[in-house]
Scaffold this active site. Structure first.
Site, PDB file in Angstrom:
ATOM      1  N   CYS A  66       0.497  -1.064  -0.120  1.00 53.78           N
ATOM      2  CA  CYS A  66       0.272   0.224  -0.598  1.00 53.78           C
ATOM      3  C   CYS A  66       0.603   1.368  -0.104  1.00 53.78           C
ATOM      4  O   CYS A  66      -0.107   2.403   0.229  1.00 53.78           O
ATOM      5  CB  CYS A  66      -0.801  -0.139   0.812  1.00 53.78           C
ATOM      6  SG  CYS A  66      -1.889  -1.586   1.153  1.00 53.78           S
ATOM      7  N   LYS A 107      -7.936  -0.130  11.123  1.00 51.46           N
ATOM      8  CA  LYS A 107      -7.741  -0.978   9.503  1.00 51.46           C
ATOM      9  C   LYS A 107      -6.429  -2.042  10.507  1.00 51.46           C
ATOM     10  O   LYS A 107      -6.026  -2.030  10.551  1.00 51.46           O
ATOM     11  CB  LYS A 107      -7.758  -0.566   8.423  1.00 51.46           C
ATOM     12  CG  LYS A 107      -7.460  -2.051   7.630  1.00 51.46           C
ATOM     13  CD  LYS A 107      -6.284  -1.478   5.666  1.00 51.46           C
ATOM     14  CE  LYS A 107      -7.013  -1.334   5.165  1.00 51.46           C
ATOM     15  NZ  LYS A 107      -6.723  -1.461   3.668  1.00 51.46           N
ATOM     16  N   ARG A 165      -8.904  -9.885  -1.392  1.00 45.82           N
ATOM     17  CA  ARG A 165      -7.219 -10.050  -2.525  1.00 45.82           C
ATOM     18  C   ARG A 165      -7.683 -10.714  -3.458  1.00 45.82           C
ATOM     19  O   ARG A 165      -6.765 -10.461  -4.902  1.00 45.82           O
ATOM     20  CB  ARG A 165      -5.457 -10.715  -1.883  1.00 45.82           C
ATOM     21  CG  ARG A 165      -5.543  -9.939  -0.547  1.00 45.82           C
ATOM     22  CD  ARG A 165      -4.401 -10.422   0.394  1.00 45.82           C
ATOM     23  NE  ARG A 165      -4.955  -9.114   1.224  1.00 45.82           N
ATOM     24  CZ  ARG A 165      -4.490  -8.936   2.734  1.00 45.82           C
ATOM     25  NH1 ARG A 165      -3.626 -11.191   2.790  1.00 45.82           N
ATOM     26  NH2 ARG A 165      -4.072  -8.678   3.745  1.00 45.82           N
ATOM     27  N   ARG A 216       1.263  -7.011   5.435  1.00 46.91           N
ATOM     28  CA  ARG A 216       1.345  -5.984   6.176  1.00 46.91           C
ATOM     29  C   ARG A 216       0.839  -5.280   7.789  1.00 46.91           C
ATOM     30  O   ARG A 216       0.540  -4.180   7.565  1.00 46.91           O
ATOM     31  CB  ARG A 216      -0.583  -5.440   5.660  1.00 46.91           C
ATOM     32  CG  ARG A 216      -0.290  -5.430   3.986  1.00 46.91           C
ATOM     33  CD  ARG A 216      -1.855  -5.096   2.823  1.00 46.91           C
ATOM     34  NE  ARG A 216      -1.473  -4.936   1.888  1.00 46.91           N
ATOM     35  CZ  ARG A 216      -2.141  -6.127   0.866  1.00 46.91           C
ATOM     36  NH1 ARG A 216      -3.444  -6.209   1.074  1.00 46.91           N
ATOM     37  NH2 ARG A 216      -2.140  -5.625  -0.592  1.00 46.91           N
ATOM     38  N   LYS A 227     -12.344  -1.292   9.489  1.00 47.12           N
ATOM     39  CA  LYS A 227     -12.559  -2.493   9.128  1.00 47.12           C
ATOM     40  C   LYS A 227     -11.002  -3.658   9.905  1.00 47.12           C
ATOM     41  O   LYS A 227     -10.415  -3.595  10.489  1.00 47.12           O
ATOM     42  CB  LYS A 227     -11.829  -1.780   7.632  1.00 47.12           C
ATOM     43  CG  LYS A 227     -11.680  -3.403   6.539  1.00 47.12           C
ATOM     44  CD  LYS A 227     -11.309  -2.265   5.720  1.00 47.12           C
ATOM     45  CE  LYS A 227     -10.990  -3.121   4.175  1.00 47.12           C
ATOM     46  NZ  LYS A 227     -10.680  -3.069   2.956  1.00 47.12           N
ATOM     47  N   TYR A 274     -20.773  -5.883   1.096  1.00 41.96           N
ATOM     48  CA  TYR A 274     -20.881  -6.248  -0.517  1.00 41.96           C
ATOM     49  C   TYR A 274     -22.723  -7.420  -0.812  1.00 41.96           C
ATOM     50  O   TYR A 274     -22.959  -7.699  -1.677  1.00 41.96           O
ATOM     51  CB  TYR A 274     -20.394  -7.613  -0.999  1.00 41.96           C
ATOM     52  CG  TYR A 274     -18.552  -6.965  -0.800  1.00 41.96           C
ATOM     53  CD1 TYR A 274     -17.929  -6.387  -1.733  1.00 41.96           C
ATOM     54  CD2 TYR A 274     -17.985  -6.790   0.580  1.00 41.96           C
ATOM     55  CE1 TYR A 274     -16.820  -6.046  -1.530  1.00 41.96           C
ATOM     56  CE2 TYR A 274     -17.153  -6.714   0.128  1.00 41.96           C
ATOM     57  CZ  TYR A 274     -16.600  -5.994  -0.541  1.00 41.96           C
ATOM     58  OH  TYR A 274     -14.849  -5.372  -0.051  1.00 41.96           O
TER      59      TYR A 274
END
Length: 326
Positions: free
Chosen positions: A131, A196, A206, A218, A249, A314
């Site tokens: 990122c 996050k 991903r 990460r 998140k 979603y």
């Protein structure tokens, strides 16, 4: 038995009308933000194998999807881009004709009233999948800030209503706020991925965004799932730097964190109902182990009850239909 003293709590559950009268938490279509994956190319509508019902769209296929979103009354979408080419600095993220920028222009031309939120990160656009910029096996913080600010400005120029930086670099909100202001976008708000976690629930995403890191992980920039107090430090920093919304998140395994953030700060709180949470429900429903509608609505209600004002999910299209049935 006549001498027993106890509360009659069931009086307020006696029938549907009474239960509706005393209901404390509501889920509305206006709470929903729908994630959409856009990719370069033509005639592409690829279903994500680990996320049944979720697709990657080329721009020529995106219009029909946006038509459906608007018809369902969903007020906002958040865009994630898949470029045709990647490089070490994520050029596709900040290019004026990048896939997110072009998708934003298409949507705003067709439906100006639909809110477009641009995910502002580099992982989908870098060939290493991190990122931020890298040097060897190190993810560089400060050099990444300039690229992130440049990306945010390009997204705002394309018409994005809200910038949503998800990279978790220190100072990312400050850099983006300064970049937007200097470019004349003082009124474009920042929906920061303030809290996050480095979560295993991101696996299906991903696949959808083709953004898995090519080395390491990460954990040096996303938060340790065991930490609670760290969430306060992260949220406070982003507020001081100019954030307008705070995202937590993932959502479902971090409802306590959503409540903590809600109790301590006055900005709107956004829960991200992430890909792994979605995939688990979908898999169980496909196998007939759960009743999908009721489980989804209960899950999203838990996020509202915990304190979220908005939910990135979603499930948004299905939820919008189910709420209309009521």
């Amino acid at each position: 038995m006549t001498k027993l003293q106890f509360q009659r709590h069931r009086r307020l559950r006696a029938n549907a009308a009474i239960r509706s009268m005393v209901k404390e938490t509501y889920l509305h279509k206006e709470d929903l933000i729908y994630p959409i994956f856009v990719m370069e190319g033509e005639n592409i509508k690829n279903e994500v194998p680990s996320m049944p019902g979720v697709f990657q769209f080329s721009l020529d296929k995106l219009e029909a999807e946006i038509d459906e979103v608007v018809a369902l009354g969903i007020p906002a979408v958040i865009l994630f881009g898949l470029p045709a080419e990647k490089d070490a600095v994520g050029t596709g993220a900040f290019h004026d004709h990048g896939i997110v920028q072009e998708a934003t222009r298409l949507i705003k031309a067709r439906y100006p009233e639909l809110l477009v939120i641009a995910d502002t990160c580099l992982c989908e656009f870098t060939d290493h999948g991190h990122c931020g910029l890298i040097e060897g096996d190190q993810i560089l913080n400060d050099p990444s800030l300039d690229v992130l600010a440049r990306t945010a400005v390009s997204q705002a120029k394309a018409g994005a209503d809200i910038i949503a930086p998800s990279n978790m670099m220190d100072g990312f909100v400050a850099a983006i706020r300064a970049g937007l202001d200097e470019a004349g976008f003082e009124n474009v708000p920042i929906m920061s991925y303030a809290v996050k976690y480095a979560s295993s629930y991101y696996g299906p995403f991903r696949d959808a965004a083709d953004g898995a890191p090519q080395f390491g992980d990460r954990k040096s920039y996303q938060m340790d799932p065991s930490n609670r107090m760290e969430a306060f430090r992260e949220a406070e920093s982003d507020i001081e730097e100019g954030a307008d919304f705070l995202i937590v998140k993932p959502a479902l395994s971090y409802l306590d964190i959503i409540r903590d953030v809600k109790n301590n700060y006055t900005l709107p709180i956004v829960a991200y109902n992430v890909s792994g949470e979605y995939a688990m429900i979908k898999a169980a429903a496909i196998n007939g182990w759960i009743e999908e509608k009721n489980v989804v609505l209960e899950t999203l209600l838990s996020m509202k009850r915990a304190g979220s004002d908005l939910i990135i999910t979603y499930h948004a299209k299905d939820v919008a239909r189910w709420l209309e049935e009521k």
